[in-house]
Write a protein that holds these residues in place. Structure first.
Motif, PDB file in Angstrom:
ATOM      1  N   GLN A 277       2.386  -2.848   7.695  1.00 35.66           N
ATOM      2  CA  GLN A 277       1.568  -2.765   8.891  1.00 35.66           C
ATOM      3  C   GLN A 277       0.258  -2.020   8.642  1.00 35.66           C
ATOM      4  O   GLN A 277      -0.701  -2.165   9.408  1.00 35.66           O
ATOM      5  CB  GLN A 277       2.357  -2.072  10.007  1.00 35.66           C
ATOM      6  N   LEU A 278       0.231  -1.228   7.585  1.00 38.91           N
ATOM      7  CA  LEU A 278      -0.962  -0.455   7.269  1.00 38.91           C
ATOM      8  C   LEU A 278      -1.937  -1.219   6.385  1.00 38.91           C
ATOM      9  O   LEU A 278      -3.123  -0.900   6.343  1.00 38.91           O
ATOM     10  CB  LEU A 278      -0.568   0.848   6.556  1.00 38.91           C
ATOM     11  N   ASP A 279      -1.449  -2.218   5.711  1.00 35.74           N
ATOM     12  CA  ASP A 279      -2.247  -2.917   4.703  1.00 35.74           C
ATOM     13  C   ASP A 279      -3.515  -3.522   5.299  1.00 35.74           C
ATOM     14  O   ASP A 279      -4.552  -3.590   4.638  1.00 35.74           O
ATOM     15  CB  ASP A 279      -1.390  -3.997   4.039  1.00 35.74           C
ATOM     16  N   ARG A 280      -3.454  -3.980   6.541  1.00 35.94           N
ATOM     17  CA  ARG A 280      -4.631  -4.625   7.134  1.00 35.94           C
ATOM     18  C   ARG A 280      -5.781  -3.647   7.359  1.00 35.94           C
ATOM     19  O   ARG A 280      -6.918  -4.053   7.583  1.00 35.94           O
ATOM     20  CB  ARG A 280      -4.253  -5.309   8.448  1.00 35.94           C
ATOM     21  N   HIS A 281      -5.475  -2.356   7.315  1.00 34.37           N
ATOM     22  CA  HIS A 281      -6.520  -1.338   7.487  1.00 34.37           C
ATOM     23  C   HIS A 281      -7.125  -0.893   6.149  1.00 34.37           C
ATOM     24  O   HIS A 281      -8.052  -0.079   6.145  1.00 34.37           O
ATOM     25  CB  HIS A 281      -5.954  -0.115   8.208  1.00 34.37           C
TER      26      HIS A 281
ATOM     27  N   ARG B 151       3.059   8.927   7.135  1.00 33.35           N
ATOM     28  CA  ARG B 151       3.902  10.107   7.317  1.00 33.35           C
ATOM     29  C   ARG B 151       4.744  10.000   8.587  1.00 33.35           C
ATOM     30  O   ARG B 151       5.841  10.558   8.665  1.00 33.35           O
ATOM     31  CB  ARG B 151       3.048  11.380   7.378  1.00 33.35           C
ATOM     32  N   LEU B 152       4.228   9.268   9.572  1.00 33.60           N
ATOM     33  CA  LEU B 152       4.963   9.092  10.820  1.00 33.60           C
ATOM     34  C   LEU B 152       5.980   7.962  10.747  1.00 33.60           C
ATOM     35  O   LEU B 152       6.669   7.694  11.738  1.00 33.60           O
ATOM     36  CB  LEU B 152       3.976   8.834  11.966  1.00 33.60           C
ATOM     37  N   GLY B 153       6.050   7.301   9.604  1.00 34.30           N
ATOM     38  CA  GLY B 153       7.071   6.287   9.410  1.00 34.30           C
ATOM     39  C   GLY B 153       6.637   4.849   9.593  1.00 34.30           C
ATOM     40  O   GLY B 153       7.481   3.938   9.569  1.00 34.30           O
ATOM     41  N   VAL B 154       5.336   4.598   9.777  1.00 35.06           N
ATOM     42  CA  VAL B 154       4.858   3.224   9.904  1.00 35.06           C
ATOM     43  C   VAL B 154       5.002   2.528   8.550  1.00 35.06           C
ATOM     44  O   VAL B 154       4.614   3.074   7.516  1.00 35.06           O
ATOM     45  CB  VAL B 154       3.389   3.189  10.367  1.00 35.06           C
ATOM     46  N   HIS B 155       5.563   1.315   8.543  1.00 31.77           N
ATOM     47  CA  HIS B 155       5.797   0.615   7.284  1.00 31.77           C
ATOM     48  C   HIS B 155       4.469   0.206   6.643  1.00 31.77           C
ATOM     49  O   HIS B 155       3.535  -0.211   7.345  1.00 31.77           O
ATOM     50  CB  HIS B 155       6.660  -0.624   7.513  1.00 31.77           C
TER      51      HIS B 155
ATOM     52  N   ILE C   6       0.850  -1.182   0.000  1.00 28.70           N
ATOM     53  CA  ILE C   6       0.000   0.000   0.000  1.00 28.70           C
ATOM     54  C   ILE C   6       0.892   1.241   0.000  1.00 28.70           C
ATOM     55  O   ILE C   6       2.060   1.174   0.382  1.00 28.70           O
ATOM     56  CB  ILE C   6      -0.929  -0.004   1.239  1.00 28.70           C
ATOM     57  N   MET C   7       0.356   2.361  -0.480  1.00 28.85           N
ATOM     58  CA  MET C   7       1.075   3.642  -0.522  1.00 28.85           C
ATOM     59  C   MET C   7       2.213   3.642  -1.538  1.00 28.85           C
ATOM     60  O   MET C   7       3.077   4.518  -1.500  1.00 28.85           O
ATOM     61  CB  MET C   7       1.612   4.034   0.862  1.00 28.85           C
ATOM     62  N   GLU C   8       2.210   2.706  -2.455  1.00 32.02           N
ATOM     63  CA  GLU C   8       3.266   2.683  -3.476  1.00 32.02           C
ATOM     64  C   GLU C   8       3.186   3.906  -4.382  1.00 32.02           C
ATOM     65  O   GLU C   8       4.204   4.378  -4.895  1.00 32.02           O
ATOM     66  CB  GLU C   8       3.181   1.398  -4.310  1.00 32.02           C
ATOM     67  N   ASP C   9       1.989   4.460  -4.565  1.00 26.98           N
ATOM     68  CA  ASP C   9       1.819   5.633  -5.417  1.00 26.98           C
ATOM     69  C   ASP C   9       2.404   6.884  -4.773  1.00 26.98           C
ATOM     70  O   ASP C   9       3.147   7.638  -5.411  1.00 26.98           O
ATOM     71  CB  ASP C   9       0.332   5.846  -5.747  1.00 26.98           C
ATOM     72  N   VAL C  10       2.090   7.104  -3.497  1.00 26.01           N
ATOM     73  CA  VAL C  10       2.609   8.279  -2.796  1.00 26.01           C
ATOM     74  C   VAL C  10       4.122   8.165  -2.601  1.00 26.01           C
ATOM     75  O   VAL C  10       4.861   9.147  -2.765  1.00 26.01           O
ATOM     76  CB  VAL C  10       1.902   8.442  -1.434  1.00 26.01           C
ATOM     77  N   GLU C  11       4.594   6.977  -2.281  1.00 23.37           N
ATOM     78  CA  GLU C  11       6.029   6.765  -2.115  1.00 23.37           C
ATOM     79  C   GLU C  11       6.769   7.053  -3.414  1.00 23.37           C
ATOM     80  O   GLU C  11       7.840   7.685  -3.413  1.00 23.37           O
ATOM     81  CB  GLU C  11       6.288   5.323  -1.659  1.00 23.37           C
TER      82      GLU C  11
END
Length: 234
Positions: A225-229, A218-222, A168-173
């Protein structure tokens, strides 16, 4: 400047054909590549059928399969592209009229990449607020989401190593790395995308989830760990 549109797809048999056929109206489009991530429905077959119609109009086409995950799918499509500029388009998103040519012109003017402003297909004041917020954020920070049709020069994409293999977040990264490589641009044209995630998942519940994910990132969580949300909506 030649442009390749790359469309990642997973279980999108309903929306994908219209997305692809709408590209027939785009000027400066040289090639369309669909990358299926192992769909359980008829997505790949629908892609082949729609691409055949585009090819009859003189547009180069290719349908391939890759490992699942938007980053790997986008990278697989880019590896097969033959154009100077890559434009990544979601299956539930439509480009504005002249969008491909506008992106190509931006690259000719020296921008290394960019994206379009965002709007939802559905007329809902709550969705308008989401789009307005996304456009303001993109204009100020040049961090783009995948449903804004991110585009980038192919040589820079190769230099950057493509999209990160994260869930997740591959676009923003990716857009964060891209803006460090040169000037990026938020184009004035608006893509139209489906609001199904908000409408099916509950607007306020989905909005809260998305805010949580962006803040944690933005706070640095990988991202793992966010994917489950992150709820998948097809």
């Amino acid at each position: 400047m030649r442009v390749t549109v790359i469309v990642p797809a997973l279980d999108e048999e309903r929306l994908l054909p219209d997305c692809l056929l709408a590209l027939a109206e785009q000027e400066a489009l040289a090639e369309v590549i669909v990358v299926d991530g192992g769909s359980a429905d008829a997505t790949f077959q629908r892609a082949v059928e729609a691409l055949a119609r585009l090819e009859s109009g003189g547009i180069g086409t290719l349908a391939i399969q890759s490992s699942r995950g938007r980053g790997p799918q986008l990278n697989a499509g880019a590896a097969r592209a033959r154009s100077d500029l890559l434009l990544f388009l979601h299956a539930d998103t439509r480009l504005p009229a002249g969008g491909v040519a506008t992106a190509a012109n931006a690259a000719r003017r020296g921008f290394v990449g960019g994206a379009f402003r965002h709007a939802f297909i559905e007329r809902d004041p709550r969705l308008w607020m989401v789009s307005t917020s996304a456009n303001l954020r993109s204009a100020s920070r040049h961090l783009f989401f995948g449903d804004q049709a991110i585009f980038v020069r192919r040589d820079l994409f190769v230099k950057m190593g493509g999209f990160a293999d994260i869930p997740i977040m591959e676009d923003v990264e990716f857009s964060a790395r891209m803006r460090r490589e040169g000037r990026t641009v938020l184009l004035s044209g608006r893509v139209l995308t489906s609001g199904r995630r908000f409408l099916r998942g509950g607007f306020w519940r989905t909005s809260a989830r998305m805010i949580l994910i962006r803040t944690a990132w933005r706070l640095g969580v990988h991202p793992s760990q966010l994917d489950r949300h992150y709820e998948v909506v097809r």
